[in-house]
Design a protein around this motif. Structure first.
Motif, mmCIF file in Angstrom:
data_model
loop_
_atom_site.group_PDB
_atom_site.id
_atom_site.type_symbol
_atom_site.label_atom_id
_atom_site.label_comp_id
_atom_site.label_asym_id
_atom_site.label_seq_id
_atom_site.Cartn_x
_atom_site.Cartn_y
_atom_site.Cartn_z
ATOM 1 N N ILE A 1 60.417 85.310 117.560
ATOM 2 C CA ILE A 1 60.972 84.976 118.888
ATOM 3 C C ILE A 1 60.339 83.690 119.421
ATOM 4 O O ILE A 1 61.025 82.735 119.790
ATOM 5 C CB ILE A 1 60.758 86.148 119.875
ATOM 6 C CG1 ILE A 1 61.603 87.347 119.440
ATOM 7 C CG2 ILE A 1 61.101 85.721 121.305
ATOM 8 C CD1 ILE A 1 61.367 88.619 120.238
ATOM 9 N N ASN A 2 58.999 83.644 119.467
ATOM 10 C CA ASN A 2 58.322 82.549 120.172
ATOM 11 C C ASN A 2 58.369 81.216 119.421
ATOM 12 O O ASN A 2 58.411 80.159 120.051
ATOM 13 C CB ASN A 2 56.849 82.909 120.409
ATOM 14 C CG ASN A 2 56.677 84.087 121.361
ATOM 15 O OD1 ASN A 2 57.652 84.704 121.781
ATOM 16 N ND2 ASN A 2 55.446 84.409 121.699
ATOM 17 N N LEU A 3 58.339 81.270 118.094
ATOM 18 C CA LEU A 3 58.272 80.019 117.324
ATOM 19 C C LEU A 3 59.597 79.725 116.608
ATOM 20 O O LEU A 3 60.200 78.675 116.817
ATOM 21 C CB LEU A 3 57.111 80.097 116.318
ATOM 22 C CG LEU A 3 56.929 78.905 115.381
ATOM 23 C CD1 LEU A 3 56.748 77.599 116.156
ATOM 24 C CD2 LEU A 3 55.713 79.121 114.461
ATOM 25 N N THR A 4 60.063 80.682 115.792
ATOM 26 C CA THR A 4 61.296 80.436 115.035
ATOM 27 C C THR A 4 62.482 80.297 115.995
ATOM 28 O O THR A 4 63.347 79.431 115.800
ATOM 29 C CB THR A 4 61.540 81.574 114.021
ATOM 30 O OG1 THR A 4 60.321 81.787 113.298
ATOM 31 C CG2 THR A 4 62.645 81.232 113.056
ATOM 32 N N LEU B 1 48.031 78.546 127.118
ATOM 33 C CA LEU B 1 46.591 78.365 126.877
ATOM 34 C C LEU B 1 46.142 79.196 125.682
ATOM 35 O O LEU B 1 45.194 78.837 124.986
ATOM 36 C CB LEU B 1 45.802 78.796 128.127
ATOM 37 C CG LEU B 1 45.454 77.720 129.143
ATOM 38 C CD1 LEU B 1 44.383 76.804 128.586
ATOM 39 C CD2 LEU B 1 46.650 76.906 129.581
ATOM 40 N N SER B 2 46.863 80.294 125.438
ATOM 41 C CA SER B 2 46.504 81.169 124.310
ATOM 42 C C SER B 2 46.694 80.471 122.968
ATOM 43 O O SER B 2 46.159 80.924 121.955
ATOM 44 C CB SER B 2 47.342 82.451 124.335
ATOM 45 O OG SER B 2 47.088 83.156 125.517
ATOM 46 N N GLY B 3 47.453 79.383 122.958
ATOM 47 C CA GLY B 3 47.623 78.591 121.744
ATOM 48 C C GLY B 3 46.621 77.458 121.644
ATOM 49 O O GLY B 3 46.627 76.706 120.676
ATOM 50 N N GLN B 4 45.772 77.329 122.667
ATOM 51 C CA GLN B 4 44.805 76.217 122.690
ATOM 52 C C GLN B 4 43.370 76.700 122.592
ATOM 53 O O GLN B 4 42.473 75.933 122.275
ATOM 54 C CB GLN B 4 44.975 75.415 123.998
ATOM 55 C CG GLN B 4 46.365 74.818 124.172
ATOM 56 C CD GLN B 4 46.565 74.170 125.530
ATOM 57 O OE1 GLN B 4 45.877 74.488 126.499
ATOM 58 N NE2 GLN B 4 47.524 73.260 125.602
ATOM 59 N N ARG C 1 44.695 87.624 121.282
ATOM 60 C CA ARG C 1 45.865 86.731 121.373
ATOM 61 C C ARG C 1 46.420 86.369 119.990
ATOM 62 O O ARG C 1 47.155 85.394 119.849
ATOM 63 C CB ARG C 1 45.503 85.464 122.161
ATOM 64 C CG ARG C 1 45.158 85.729 123.623
ATOM 65 C CD ARG C 1 46.327 86.398 124.335
ATOM 66 N NE ARG C 1 46.143 86.428 125.789
ATOM 67 C CZ ARG C 1 45.890 87.518 126.492
ATOM 68 N NH1 ARG C 1 45.772 88.684 125.884
ATOM 69 N NH2 ARG C 1 45.768 87.465 127.797
ATOM 70 N N SER C 2 46.077 87.150 118.973
ATOM 71 C CA SER C 2 46.443 86.918 117.570
ATOM 72 C C SER C 2 47.822 86.279 117.361
ATOM 73 O O SER C 2 47.927 85.046 117.286
ATOM 74 C CB SER C 2 46.340 88.246 116.812
ATOM 75 O OG SER C 2 47.060 89.258 117.496
ATOM 76 N N ALA C 3 48.851 87.069 117.273
ATOM 77 C CA ALA C 3 50.186 86.532 116.965
ATOM 78 C C ALA C 3 50.690 85.650 118.098
ATOM 79 O O ALA C 3 51.312 84.608 117.866
ATOM 80 C CB ALA C 3 51.172 87.679 116.731
ATOM 81 N N TYR C 4 50.423 86.055 119.329
ATOM 82 C CA TYR C 4 50.909 85.295 120.486
ATOM 83 C C TYR C 4 50.315 83.879 120.470
ATOM 84 O O TYR C 4 51.042 82.880 120.558
ATOM 85 C CB TYR C 4 50.544 86.037 121.772
ATOM 86 C CG TYR C 4 51.032 85.350 123.024
ATOM 87 C CD1 TYR C 4 52.390 85.328 123.338
ATOM 88 C CD2 TYR C 4 50.143 84.707 123.892
ATOM 89 C CE1 TYR C 4 52.849 84.685 124.476
ATOM 90 C CE2 TYR C 4 50.590 84.068 125.033
ATOM 91 C CZ TYR C 4 51.942 84.057 125.329
ATOM 92 O OH TYR C 4 52.398 83.414 126.449
ATOM 93 N N GLY C 5 48.989 83.799 120.340
ATOM 94 C CA GLY C 5 48.330 82.488 120.325
ATOM 95 C C GLY C 5 48.791 81.648 119.152
ATOM 96 O O GLY C 5 49.055 80.444 119.294
ATOM 97 N N ALA C 6 48.931 82.274 117.984
ATOM 98 C CA ALA C 6 49.356 81.523 116.799
ATOM 99 C C ALA C 6 50.782 80.995 116.986
ATOM 100 O O ALA C 6 51.098 79.860 116.610
ATOM 101 C CB ALA C 6 49.268 82.416 115.556
ATOM 102 N N SER C 7 51.655 81.811 117.592
ATOM 103 C CA SER C 7 53.042 81.360 117.799
ATOM 104 C C SER C 7 53.077 80.162 118.745
ATOM 105 O O SER C 7 53.841 79.214 118.558
ATOM 106 C CB SER C 7 53.904 82.501 118.366
ATOM 107 O OG SER C 7 53.568 82.785 119.712
#
Ligand SMILES: NC(=O)c1ccc[n+]([C@@H]2O[C@H](COP(=O)([O-])OP(=O)(O)OC[C@H]3O[C@@H](n4cnc5c(N)ncnc54)[C@H](O)[C@@H]3O)[C@@H](O)[C@H]2O)c1
Length: 264
Positions: A109-112, A140-143, A149-155
């Motif tokens: 959902i978040n990336l693809t 911020l979870s991606g930074q 924040r595993s999958a969420y941060g990575a996405s």
């Protein structure tokens, strides 16, 4: 009116941050496609925004839905000038615990989903020959390395670098691609992910000591979608009360806080 006569597609805009963006775009003169996997809520939101908005149900993780979304949007409104990739889901899950199925759902959902929407929107913008604006909602979870924040941060980290890649690839077509990284906002996703401990931790870590409001993210989206940002591309604008900037924070008292050791 910064977006007069522009046509904007805002994914996940039935509620929360996406809804605030759709409302702000309509106030700035745009015609807006309110699109969400929740079709009833999208209908309600578009109805409340008024004549400037149309609702189209689409799940960004479903390629058929995404194709139908852009076909219908272009048929109904004639063109597409702006895309905001806002649809997203989150979960607080340790790397040690996350199941593969959940990991893949969040990335899908978040990336693809954002990649698919950008690809189809950019193809239309290129065919129109008048450029365009793409704005990705990251986090911020991606930074930062936040617990759970595993999958969420990575996405979101993936979407942030995809923002730069698309900015480079689309520049020759007059399309800018930027991202907004919101700090914590108490939307439905926020409520689902933020325990009282999370809220306390954010209040300690954010210099402005508060959560943000959806309207504060929408104001940044209006800027990046408008010609005011014509020379801005590949950039991530943090709207986070200073969270990313913050380092050591404590109530410094020059009278009491003496260094433990000084060099002579
Ligand atoms: N709330 C925060 O603290 C925060 C912080 C940083 C980033 N974000 C990001 O902002 C964006 C919006 O989040 P929000 O806080 O407004 O959440 P929200 O849950 O209030 O709204 C998300 C919307 O996206 C829709 N959606 C979810 N999956 C979808 C899919 N597959 N296809 C189409 N629509 C879908 C939902 O139905 C909902 O209407 C998300 O990308 C989120 O990751 C939120």
């Amino acid at each position: 009116m910064k977006l007069q006569d522009k046509v904007a597609v805002v994914t996940g805009s039935a509620r929360g941050i996406g809804r605030a963006i759709a409302e702000a775009f309509a106030r700035e003169g745009a015609r807006v496609v309110v699109t969400d996997r929740d079709g009833d809520e999208a209908d309600r939101t578009a109805g409340e925004i008024g004549a400037a908005a149309v609702a189209i149900r689409a799940d960004v993780a479903n390629p058929q839905d995404v194709r139908a979304l852009f076909d219908r949007a272009a048929e109904t409104l004639g063109r597409i000038d702006i895309l905001v990739n806002n649809a997203g889901i989150g979960a607080t899950r340790l790397v040690l615990d996350i199941e593969l199925e959940e990991w893949e759902r969040i990335i899908r959902i978040n990336l693809t989903g954002a990649m698919l929407c950008s690809q189809l929107a950019a193809r239309r913008m290129i065919a129109q020959g008048t450029g365009g604006k793409i704005v990705n909602i990251v986090s911020l979870s991606g930074q930062k390395g936040g617990v759970g924040r595993s999958a969420y941060g990575a996405s979101k980290a993936g979407l942030e670098v995809l923002t730069k890649i698309m900015a480079v690839e689309f520049a020759e077509h007059g399309i800018t691609v930027n991202a907004i990284a919101p700090g914590p906002i108490m939307t439905e996703t926020g409520k689902g992910m933020h325990t009282p401990e999370t809220v306390d931790a954010y209040h300690r870590l954010i210099p402005q000591r508060r959560y943000g409001e959806p309207a504060e993210i929408a104001a940044a989206a209006v800027f990046l979608a408008s010609d005011d940002a014509s020379y801005v591309t590949g950039h991530t604008l943090n709207v986070d009360g200073g969270f990313l900037a913050a380092g050591l924070m404590f109530p410094f008292d020059p009278a009491k806080d003496k260094p433990i050791r000084t060099s002579s």
